[in-house]
Design an enzyme around this catalytic site. Sequence first.
Site, PDB file in Angstrom:
ATOM      1  N   ARG A 145       0.816  -1.233   0.000  1.00  0.00           N
ATOM      2  CA  ARG A 145       0.000   0.000   0.000  1.00  0.00           C
ATOM      3  C   ARG A 145       0.842   1.273   0.000  1.00  0.00           C
ATOM      4  NH1 ARG A 145      -3.036  -2.970   3.957  1.00  0.00           N
ATOM      5  NH2 ARG A 145      -4.688  -4.102   2.881  1.00  0.00           N
ATOM      6  N   LYS A 167       2.545  11.206 -11.734  1.00  0.00           N
ATOM      7  CA  LYS A 167       1.640  10.345 -12.509  1.00  0.00           C
ATOM      8  C   LYS A 167       2.352   9.022 -12.757  1.00  0.00           C
ATOM      9  CE  LYS A 167      -1.374  13.464 -15.064  1.00  0.00           C
ATOM     10  NZ  LYS A 167      -1.733  13.978 -16.408  1.00  0.00           N
ATOM     11  N   GLU A 209       8.558  17.285 -25.637  1.00  0.00           N
ATOM     12  CA  GLU A 209       7.929  17.683 -24.360  1.00  0.00           C
ATOM     13  C   GLU A 209       8.494  19.021 -23.881  1.00  0.00           C
ATOM     14  OE1 GLU A 209       5.333  16.187 -23.204  1.00  0.00           O
ATOM     15  OE2 GLU A 209       5.453  14.004 -23.370  1.00  0.00           O
ATOM     16  N   LYS A 251       6.670  22.762 -15.058  1.00  0.00           N
ATOM     17  CA  LYS A 251       5.865  21.635 -14.578  1.00  0.00           C
ATOM     18  C   LYS A 251       5.582  21.772 -13.081  1.00  0.00           C
ATOM     19  CE  LYS A 251       4.631  16.941 -15.021  1.00  0.00           C
ATOM     20  NZ  LYS A 251       4.753  15.653 -15.667  1.00  0.00           N
ATOM     21  N   GLU A 261      -4.936  16.952 -11.381  1.00  0.00           N
ATOM     22  CA  GLU A 261      -5.569  17.293 -12.664  1.00  0.00           C
ATOM     23  C   GLU A 261      -7.075  17.531 -12.546  1.00  0.00           C
ATOM     24  OE1 GLU A 261      -3.664  15.481 -16.111  1.00  0.00           O
ATOM     25  OE2 GLU A 261      -5.591  15.556 -17.142  1.00  0.00           O
ATOM     26  N   ARG A 265      -3.816  21.282 -14.701  1.00  0.00           N
ATOM     27  CA  ARG A 265      -2.782  20.320 -15.104  1.00  0.00           C
ATOM     28  C   ARG A 265      -3.044  19.720 -16.479  1.00  0.00           C
ATOM     29  NH1 ARG A 265       0.484  15.757 -11.538  1.00  0.00           N
ATOM     30  NH2 ARG A 265       1.634  14.936 -13.317  1.00  0.00           N
ATOM     31  N   ASN A 269      -1.145  18.247 -21.235  1.00  0.00           N
ATOM     32  CA  ASN A 269      -1.477  17.231 -22.237  1.00  0.00           C
ATOM     33  C   ASN A 269      -1.652  17.826 -23.627  1.00  0.00           C
ATOM     34  OD1 ASN A 269      -1.469  14.745 -20.845  1.00  0.00           O
ATOM     35  ND2 ASN A 269      -3.304  15.419 -19.755  1.00  0.00           N
ATOM     36  N   HIS A 272      -1.371  15.633 -26.648  1.00  0.00           N
ATOM     37  CA  HIS A 272      -1.431  14.239 -26.198  1.00  0.00           C
ATOM     38  C   HIS A 272      -2.701  13.513 -26.629  1.00  0.00           C
ATOM     39  CE1 HIS A 272       1.988  15.533 -23.892  1.00  0.00           C
ATOM     40  NE2 HIS A 272       2.119  14.380 -23.276  1.00  0.00           N
ATOM     41  N   HIS A 276      -1.795  10.235 -28.196  1.00  0.00           N
ATOM     42  CA  HIS A 276      -2.126   8.914 -27.625  1.00  0.00           C
ATOM     43  C   HIS A 276      -2.871   8.053 -28.639  1.00  0.00           C
ATOM     44  CE1 HIS A 276      -1.772  10.233 -23.110  1.00  0.00           C
ATOM     45  NE2 HIS A 276      -0.604  10.055 -23.687  1.00  0.00           N
ATOM     46  N   HIS A 289       6.673   7.920 -27.810  1.00  0.00           N
ATOM     47  CA  HIS A 289       5.713   8.813 -27.173  1.00  0.00           C
ATOM     48  C   HIS A 289       5.982  10.274 -27.581  1.00  0.00           C
ATOM     49  CE1 HIS A 289       3.015  10.471 -24.170  1.00  0.00           C
ATOM     50  NE2 HIS A 289       3.995  11.222 -23.704  1.00  0.00           N
TER      51      HIS A 289
HETATM   52  P1  NAD Z   1      11.525   4.966 -22.661  1.00  0.00           P
HETATM   53  O1  NAD Z   1      11.397   4.875 -21.214  1.00  0.00           O
HETATM   54  O2  NAD Z   1      10.985   3.848 -23.485  1.00  0.00           O
HETATM   55  O3  NAD Z   1      13.045   5.216 -23.037  1.00  0.00           O
HETATM   56  C1  NAD Z   1      13.403   5.352 -24.378  1.00  0.00           C
HETATM   57  C2  NAD Z   1      14.525   4.386 -24.791  1.00  0.00           C
HETATM   58  O4  NAD Z   1      15.774   4.923 -24.375  1.00  0.00           O
HETATM   59  C3  NAD Z   1      14.442   3.019 -24.160  1.00  0.00           C
HETATM   60  O5  NAD Z   1      14.854   2.062 -25.100  1.00  0.00           O
HETATM   61  C4  NAD Z   1      15.426   3.115 -23.006  1.00  0.00           C
HETATM   62  O6  NAD Z   1      15.921   1.871 -22.605  1.00  0.00           O
HETATM   63  C5  NAD Z   1      16.499   3.954 -23.622  1.00  0.00           C
HETATM   64  N1  NAD Z   1      17.323   4.727 -22.696  1.00  0.00           N
HETATM   65  C6  NAD Z   1      16.912   5.365 -21.583  1.00  0.00           C
HETATM   66  N2  NAD Z   1      17.905   6.096 -21.070  1.00  0.00           N
HETATM   67  C7  NAD Z   1      18.977   5.906 -21.853  1.00  0.00           C
HETATM   68  C8  NAD Z   1      20.297   6.406 -21.839  1.00  0.00           C
HETATM   69  N3  NAD Z   1      20.696   7.315 -20.957  1.00  0.00           N
HETATM   70  N4  NAD Z   1      21.156   5.978 -22.783  1.00  0.00           N
HETATM   71  C9  NAD Z   1      20.731   5.099 -23.739  1.00  0.00           C
HETATM   72  N5  NAD Z   1      19.492   4.612 -23.816  1.00  0.00           N
HETATM   73  C10 NAD Z   1      18.624   5.024 -22.884  1.00  0.00           C
HETATM   74  O7  NAD Z   1      10.792   6.290 -23.219  1.00  0.00           O
HETATM   75  P2  NAD Z   1      10.662   7.771 -22.644  1.00  0.00           P
HETATM   76  O8  NAD Z   1      10.526   8.618 -23.832  1.00  0.00           O
HETATM   77  O9  NAD Z   1      11.692   8.067 -21.650  1.00  0.00           O
HETATM   78  O10 NAD Z   1       9.286   7.734 -21.854  1.00  0.00           O
HETATM   79  C11 NAD Z   1       8.072   7.504 -22.517  1.00  0.00           C
HETATM   80  C12 NAD Z   1       7.078   7.023 -21.509  1.00  0.00           C
HETATM   81  O11 NAD Z   1       6.867   8.049 -20.522  1.00  0.00           O
HETATM   82  C13 NAD Z   1       5.723   6.724 -22.093  1.00  0.00           C
HETATM   83  O12 NAD Z   1       5.264   5.504 -21.586  1.00  0.00           O
HETATM   84  C14 NAD Z   1       4.845   7.858 -21.612  1.00  0.00           C
HETATM   85  O13 NAD Z   1       3.516   7.490 -21.472  1.00  0.00           O
HETATM   86  C15 NAD Z   1       5.481   8.183 -20.295  1.00  0.00           C
HETATM   87  N6  NAD Z   1       5.215   9.546 -19.829  1.00  0.00           N
HETATM   88  C16 NAD Z   1       4.758   9.712 -18.573  1.00  0.00           C
HETATM   89  C17 NAD Z   1       4.531  10.976 -18.081  1.00  0.00           C
HETATM   90  C18 NAD Z   1       4.111  11.169 -16.661  1.00  0.00           C
HETATM   91  O14 NAD Z   1       3.765  12.301 -16.269  1.00  0.00           O
HETATM   92  N7  NAD Z   1       4.173  10.145 -15.832  1.00  0.00           N
HETATM   93  C19 NAD Z   1       4.784  12.102 -18.883  1.00  0.00           C
HETATM   94  C20 NAD Z   1       5.272  11.895 -20.179  1.00  0.00           C
HETATM   95  C21 NAD Z   1       5.485  10.607 -20.645  1.00  0.00           C
HETATM   96  N1  GLY Z   2       2.672  14.707 -18.647  1.00  0.00           N
HETATM   97  C1  GLY Z   2       1.444  15.287 -18.222  1.00  0.00           C
HETATM   98  C2  GLY Z   2       1.322  15.443 -16.755  1.00  0.00           C
HETATM   99  O1  GLY Z   2       2.213  15.111 -16.021  1.00  0.00           O
HETATM  100  O2  GLY Z   2       0.309  15.873 -16.290  1.00  0.00           O
END
Ligand code: NAD
Ligand code: GLY
Length: 390
Positions: A145, A167, A209, A251, A261, A265, A269, A272, A276, A289
Amino acid sequence: MNSVSSFAPGPLPEFLPASAASGSAPDRVRIDLGDRSYPILIGPALLGWADTFQGLPQASTALIVSNTSVAPLYAQTLQAALQSRYARVLLVTLPDGEVHKDWPTLQLIFDALLENACDRKTVLFALGGGVVGDMTGFAAASYMRGVPFVQVPTTLLAQVDSSVGGKTAINHPLGKNMVGAFYQPQLVVCDLDVLRTLPARELSAGLAEIIKYGPIADMAFLAWIEDQLPALLARDPAALGQAVRRSCEIKAWVVGQDEREAGLRAILNFGHTFGHAIEAGMGYGQWLHGEAVGCGMVMAAHLSERLGLIDAALVTRLTRLIQAAGLPVVGPRLAALDNAGRYLELMRLDKKSEAGAIKFVVIDSPGSAAVRSAPDAVVREVIDATCVAA
Ligand code: NAD
Ligand code: GLY
């Protein structure tokens, strides 16, 4: 009648590019959320420095969650830094990729925690991009939890967006990030050195972003990005440091006013809703993404123009910048026959939708965003104008 939600946020702190991190002290941005507040540290060589992790809750065990690409590069450095603080520093290595942001992969984290009899004080460290960060955060929110966790983002996208704000989620085959929780980390550590190994395509995804923050909140930052784009693409550490810091400041300003949100917030998006749909419609992992968000911003800018909110010059300006950042600006076809219909079908599943009515983040004036619905006919026109022709 189209519903509109406009926001009256408090004043955004001014963008001061000259005050980027200097000397050996990391830059700091604070997320102000009362007893859930935490710092974001930004600077070089933070990963291997034991002082980075000062102030975290006392515990006997740390579990680093990483993936098959990032762990070989950085897990040892982080492990060594954490060993002075925790008696046991464990590592679980997940398969890499958006396609693995799912239940079976999440289960690997719980398996590691339970097989090692980890107690409820165990601290989780997310070492990776947004996929690892979102899954680790969700695991931390639900294991016993709730256990503390730290974000150690290693992609540009994760440093400027996903690691900040709490998030957490996994995907469902029918929709992106559909199962998750709001759960804040204790600390975010943005080590700029790790960006050196990031593939160029991932760097561009992160720029999407960063660009997002301009039209929704800060036109001075947008102009700075335009000016500094060559330096950002060349991974100039000073430019990257400033881009990460300003993105985190914006942010933090948004999340500090609307953590869960309820309104404001949603502006984060921007791009997005279309993005998405592209990710889900193409199959997770086909478009990154950030690529989907980049193209989605072009589509959302066109929608803003068609709704009479902004002029064509801003759409052109944004499209040029997104393209120059190495991102796609033309949407893919998601269906051979009724492409716009398929987009609409996917977008109705967006978390902002209410009773099947799609809500879009639009630019209502340069540097300001609002959430509103739009007639399907207008959205169809936008999709037809911005996607690959049949
Ligand atoms: P990812 O986590 O898939 O990383 C991209 C690629 O880069 C992967 O293959 C990873 O292994 C590689 N990688 C990471 N760091 C590296 C480094 N330093 N050197 C070499 N390779 C490296 O993708 P991302 O773009 O980081 O994240 C996308 C995800 O984030 C999506 O699932 C999206 O929905 C999520 N997201 C969440 C929020 C939130 O607020 N929580 C906001 C935006 C995006
Ligand atoms: N990436 C959108 C949010 O964090 O709200």
